[in-house]
Write a protein that holds these residues in place. Sequence first.
Motif, PDB file in Angstrom:
ATOM      1  N   LEU A 161       0.831  -1.200   0.000  1.00  0.00           N
ATOM      2  CA  LEU A 161       0.000   0.000   0.000  1.00  0.00           C
ATOM      3  C   LEU A 161       0.866   1.251   0.000  1.00  0.00           C
ATOM      4  O   LEU A 161       0.579   2.231  -0.710  1.00  0.00           O
ATOM      5  CB  LEU A 161      -0.927  -0.003   1.214  1.00  0.00           C
ATOM      6  CG  LEU A 161      -1.853   1.208   1.344  1.00  0.00           C
ATOM      7  CD1 LEU A 161      -2.782   1.323   0.144  1.00  0.00           C
ATOM      8  CD2 LEU A 161      -2.661   1.121   2.644  1.00  0.00           C
ATOM      9  N   TYR A 162       1.904   1.243   0.811  1.00  0.00           N
ATOM     10  CA  TYR A 162       2.869   2.349   0.839  1.00  0.00           C
ATOM     11  C   TYR A 162       3.432   2.608  -0.553  1.00  0.00           C
ATOM     12  O   TYR A 162       3.484   3.751  -1.033  1.00  0.00           O
ATOM     13  CB  TYR A 162       3.981   2.003   1.836  1.00  0.00           C
ATOM     14  CG  TYR A 162       5.327   2.614   1.567  1.00  0.00           C
ATOM     15  CD1 TYR A 162       5.608   3.922   1.920  1.00  0.00           C
ATOM     16  CD2 TYR A 162       6.338   1.847   0.965  1.00  0.00           C
ATOM     17  CE1 TYR A 162       6.854   4.477   1.678  1.00  0.00           C
ATOM     18  CE2 TYR A 162       7.593   2.391   0.724  1.00  0.00           C
ATOM     19  CZ  TYR A 162       7.854   3.708   1.083  1.00  0.00           C
ATOM     20  OH  TYR A 162       9.082   4.251   0.833  1.00  0.00           O
ATOM     21  N   HIS A 163       3.802   1.530  -1.247  1.00  0.00           N
ATOM     22  CA  HIS A 163       4.405   1.687  -2.564  1.00  0.00           C
ATOM     23  C   HIS A 163       3.385   2.154  -3.591  1.00  0.00           C
ATOM     24  O   HIS A 163       3.698   2.967  -4.472  1.00  0.00           O
ATOM     25  CB  HIS A 163       5.037   0.359  -3.002  1.00  0.00           C
ATOM     26  CG  HIS A 163       5.985   0.497  -4.144  1.00  0.00           C
ATOM     27  ND1 HIS A 163       5.988  -0.353  -5.224  1.00  0.00           N
ATOM     28  CD2 HIS A 163       6.974   1.403  -4.378  1.00  0.00           C
ATOM     29  CE1 HIS A 163       6.930   0.007  -6.060  1.00  0.00           C
ATOM     30  NE2 HIS A 163       7.539   1.072  -5.575  1.00  0.00           N
ATOM     31  N   ALA A 164       2.150   1.661  -3.487  1.00  0.00           N
ATOM     32  CA  ALA A 164       1.096   2.108  -4.391  1.00  0.00           C
ATOM     33  C   ALA A 164       0.867   3.610  -4.245  1.00  0.00           C
ATOM     34  O   ALA A 164       0.669   4.328  -5.239  1.00  0.00           O
ATOM     35  CB  ALA A 164      -0.197   1.340  -4.116  1.00  0.00           C
ATOM     36  N   ALA A 165       0.888   4.097  -3.011  1.00  0.00           N
ATOM     37  CA  ALA A 165       0.694   5.529  -2.778  1.00  0.00           C
ATOM     38  C   ALA A 165       1.782   6.350  -3.457  1.00  0.00           C
ATOM     39  O   ALA A 165       1.509   7.383  -4.084  1.00  0.00           O
ATOM     40  CB  ALA A 165       0.673   5.810  -1.276  1.00  0.00           C
TER      41      ALA A 165
END
Length: 306
Positions: free
Chosen positions: A187-191
Motif C-alpha cells: 500500500l505504501y508503494h502504491a501511494a
Amino acid sequence: MNAQPIPQHPSPQDRPARLTVGVVGAGRVGPSLAAALRLAGHRPVAASGVSDASVRRAADLLPGVPLVPPAEVLARADLVLLTVPDDVLPGLVAGLAETGAVRPGQLVVHTSGRHGTAVLDPARRAGALPLALHPAMTFTGTQLDVERLAGCSFGVTAPDELRLAAEALVIEMGGEPEWIAESARPLYHAALAIGSNHLVTLVAQAMDLLRTAGVEAPDRMLGPLLGAALDNVLRSGDAALTGPVARGDAGTVAAHIAELRTHAPHAVAGYLAMARTTADRALAHGLLKPELAEDLLGVLADGGNE
C-alpha cells in the motif's frame, strides 16, 4: 508549512563501524546510495552491472570500484545493497542464498518499495541481517541524486533488533527514516506510484496537449501552475482543489471531453477516470455542491459510454 530540518550526518564518534559496501544491480539507485555511504565514511568495494549504462554509472559515481559478478560482490562486502527491480528481487535473493554467497552477520539491504524484509528470508536463514530501505525519491543515476538524498524520506522495515542499524544507515545517507510495517509495504508503494509515477504521465500528457493547442513552451506555462498546485496540496490537502470539476461546471467538462475525443482520443479514458475521482473527493470534502454534482457525474458517465 514549516520547513523540516535537514538531517545531519552523525559525528564520527556516533557512527557505526565503517563497512565495506557492495552493490548488486548498478541501476540508478544503487551507485547513488553507495556514493552517499562513501561520503559517510564507508568503503564501496564492488558492484555488479552488465549494461553500458550500468558501467557508466558505476564509473561516474563509484570511481575505482570494480564490476564483478553478484556472488563476488557478496564475498567482498559487509553491507550489500540489492538494487534490482521488484519482480527480480525474490529470485535474486533465493539464488544468492542457494549458492552459499551470503555470509553470517552480513547486512543485506534491498531498496524495493513493494517488499519488506520477508523477501530476504532466504538470506536471513543463511545468517544475514535483513533490512528494507526504500528512498522515496526519483533517481537520475547521477551525482545529483546524492545531493537530493538530504532530507529524503526512506520507507524502512527492519526486525526490532536492527532498527537502530537501519536508522543509522538512513541518517548517514542524509535521509529520514519512516517506519513501514511489513504488511503495509504494498500500500505504501502504491501511494508513492500514484503520487510520483502517475504525476509524470499526467504532466507529460498535459504538455503534449498544450503543444497541440499551439503553445510553444508548455513547460514554461505549466511550471508555475504545477508548482503552486503541488505546494498548495501538500499544505492543505483536498482543500487546495480548484477547477471545473470541483466547481461543478458540467458544460466545461463536456467541452473538454469533446475536444479530447477530436484531438487526443487516447487521453479520454485517463481524463474521465481522474475527473470521476476528483468529483468523489470534492463531494466528500464539501467542495462540490451536491446539486451540481448530478449533472457533472452524468456528463462523465455519458463520456465513458460513448
